[in-house]
Design an enzyme around this catalytic site. Structure first.
Site, short mmCIF file in Angstrom:
data_model
loop_
_atom_site.label_atom_id
_atom_site.label_comp_id
_atom_site.label_asym_id
_atom_site.label_seq_id
_atom_site.Cartn_x
_atom_site.Cartn_y
_atom_site.Cartn_z
N LYS A 1 0.98 4.02 -2.80
CA LYS A 1 0.58 5.33 -2.47
C LYS A 1 1.72 6.29 -2.89
CE LYS A 1 -3.57 5.05 -1.24
NZ LYS A 1 -4.43 5.61 -2.31
N TYR B 1 0.78 -1.21 0.10
CA TYR B 1 0.08 0.00 0.04
C TYR B 1 1.01 1.19 0.03
CZ TYR B 1 -3.62 3.08 1.91
OH TYR B 1 -4.45 4.33 2.10
N1 LIG Z 1 -9.35 6.64 5.33
C1 LIG Z 1 -8.24 7.06 5.63
O1 LIG Z 1 -7.80 7.42 6.61
C2 LIG Z 1 -7.28 6.91 4.33
C3 LIG Z 1 -5.88 7.38 4.67
C4 LIG Z 1 -5.01 7.43 3.63
C5 LIG Z 1 -5.49 7.20 2.34
N2 LIG Z 1 -6.85 6.93 1.96
C6 LIG Z 1 -7.28 6.87 0.61
O2 LIG Z 1 -8.27 7.29 0.58
C7 LIG Z 1 -9.12 6.53 -0.46
C8 LIG Z 1 -10.57 6.30 0.01
O3 LIG Z 1 -10.43 5.25 1.00
P1 LIG Z 1 -11.61 5.34 2.16
O4 LIG Z 1 -11.17 5.31 3.46
O5 LIG Z 1 -12.81 6.13 1.98
O6 LIG Z 1 -12.11 3.64 2.07
P2 LIG Z 1 -13.79 3.17 1.59
O7 LIG Z 1 -13.28 1.70 1.74
O8 LIG Z 1 -14.58 3.87 2.62
O9 LIG Z 1 -13.94 3.60 0.33
C9 LIG Z 1 -13.08 2.98 -0.93
C10 LIG Z 1 -14.21 2.90 -1.98
O10 LIG Z 1 -13.32 2.42 -3.18
C11 LIG Z 1 -13.96 1.33 -3.84
N3 LIG Z 1 -13.41 0.33 -4.64
C12 LIG Z 1 -12.29 -0.25 -4.22
N4 LIG Z 1 -11.68 -0.90 -5.30
C13 LIG Z 1 -12.39 -0.41 -6.47
C14 LIG Z 1 -12.22 -0.78 -7.70
N5 LIG Z 1 -11.33 -1.55 -8.00
N6 LIG Z 1 -12.96 0.08 -8.68
C15 LIG Z 1 -13.88 0.95 -8.15
N7 LIG Z 1 -14.16 1.25 -6.83
C16 LIG Z 1 -13.33 0.51 -5.77
C17 LIG Z 1 -14.73 0.56 -2.54
O11 LIG Z 1 -15.87 -0.36 -2.84
C18 LIG Z 1 -15.12 1.79 -1.64
O12 LIG Z 1 -16.36 2.29 -1.80
C19 LIG Z 1 -8.32 5.38 -0.94
O13 LIG Z 1 -7.57 5.42 -1.89
C20 LIG Z 1 -7.59 5.19 0.54
O14 LIG Z 1 -6.26 4.29 0.18
C21 LIG Z 1 -7.60 6.76 3.47
#
Ligand SMILES: NC(=O)c1ccc[n+]([C@@H]2O[C@H](COP(=O)([O-])OP(=O)(O)OC[C@H]3O[C@@H](n4cnc5c(N)ncnc54)[C@H](O)[C@@H]3O)[C@@H](O)[C@H]2O)c1
Length: 302
Positions: free
Chosen positions: A169, A165
């Site tokens: 990233k 990851y």
């Molecule tokens: N939540 C955090 O603290 C955090 C921290 C750093 C980075 N991120 C990044 O933020 C982004 C959003 O994450 P989140 O925390 O809202 O998670 P989340 O799981 O709530 O949302 C992610 C969404 O992406 C969708 N998804 C996954 N694979 C997919 C694909 N192949 N095609 C289309 N859709 C797909 C999932 O169905 C889900 O609805 C991600 O890229 C995650 O890595 C989140």
């Protein structure tokens, strides 16, 4: 001044939940027509479910906005093109892309499988390529585009158990650094968010109380501003979470420049290590060619 997206079309990947949902809703509230993409799998990239994207489309419509669902996987090359096609076929244009879809496959490196590595790279980095590769000709042709990529503090600073990851990233930063240059002539700005929010993903590593407090809506303002026409910046990384916003940046220290004419050995590097590694007077760089230019300038000075 209110930031308006009237007349604009935005595509948000992974917008069926968490952060993507918060971006899609804020953009729709500000007048954007939104393509809500979501494959609807679980946090580890398994399965599919159309209801995730559809629910957010319904929510946007209920509040008087306009949105359409797309259920493709970002990891699929044709899927990226379908998302852009959905925007063009439904609304006739595309102005904004937020590459947000993401999954986790956390495991200590010595236990990481090839599948853990490939799946995470497929969704995060290939999943940004597929969508942007399809959107790029549209942006170039209309001389306008706004992109936000999604990195993580895990990619910028590192996090135990997230080699796949974190590496994927960090690759976002490489993608941004190139696209900020290729897009500049066409008024296509590419920035990156490093969010912290309580979502399905972080539920796997955070206590519920923290998840409840870290609302995705507290991240959305930075992302929404970065994809607005008012934001003229490109190539920035903004960390956002719990209502806080700050810029993260890679810098290069001034170092030491004996140059080509006066080659040194490892013992010299050892003796001068403090100066070589000092960040006093460090600066961000705009492009890679700058390093070579500086090296050759140092030779000329020597
Ligand atoms: N939540 C955090 O603290 C955090 C921290 C750093 C980075 N991120 C990044 O933020 C982004 C959003 O994450 P989140 O925390 O809202 O998670 P989340 O799981 O709530 O949302 C992610 C969404 O992406 C969708 N998804 C996954 N694979 C997919 C694909 N192949 N095609 C289309 N859709 C797909 C999932 O169905 C889900 O609805 C991600 O890229 C995650 O890595 C989140």
């Amino acid at each position: 001044m209110t930031l308006s997206f009237e007349g604009q079309v935005a595509l948000v990947t992974g917008a069926g939940a968490g952060l993507g949902r918060a971006y899609a809703i804020d953009l729709a509230r500000r007048g954007a027509k939104v393509v809500v993409n979501d494959l609807g799998g679980d946090p580890f990239g398994v399965g599919e479910n159309r209801s995730a994207a559809q629910k957010v489309v319904d929510e946007i419509k209920e509040m008087g906005g306009d949105a359409v669902a797309n259920y493709n996987s970002v990891a699929d090359y044709d899927g990226g093109f379908n998302m852009v096609k959905t925007a063009i076929d439904t609304y006739g244009r595309l102005d904004v892309v937020i590459c947000n879809a993401g999954i986790l496959r956390d495991v200590a490196f010595h236990n990481m499988s090839e599948d853990d590595w490939d799946k995470v790279f497929a969704v995060h980095i290939k999943g940004s390529f597929t969508v942007l590769r399809a959107a790029w000709p549209v942006f170039r042709q209309q001389s306008y585009g706004r992109v936000v990529l999604t990195t993580s503090s895990s990619g910028i600073w590192g996090q135990f158990g997230q080699a796949n990851y974190g590496a994927a990233k960090t690759a976002m930063l490489g993608l941004m650094n190139v696209l900020k240059q290729e897009g500049a002539k066409y008024n296509v700005n590419v920035n990156t968010v490093a969010p912290v929010a309580g979502t399905r993903l972080t539920q796997t590593v955070m206590p519920q109380e923290m998840v409840d407090r870290l609302k995705p809506e507290l991240v959305a303002p930075a992302v929404v501003y970065m994809v607005s026409k008012e934001c003229q910046d490109s190539g920035l990384v903004i960390e956002a979470g719990a209502g806080n916003f700050s810029r993260a940046v890679m810098v290069k220290g001034p170092g030491v420049q004996p140059g080509i004419e006066d080659p040194k050995d490892a013992e010299w590097c050892q003796a001068n290590w403090d100066q070589i590694t000092s960040l006093e007077g460090a600066q961000p760089m705009w492009r890679s060619g700058q390093t070579l230019k500086d090296y050759l300038a140092s030779k000329a000075k020597a």
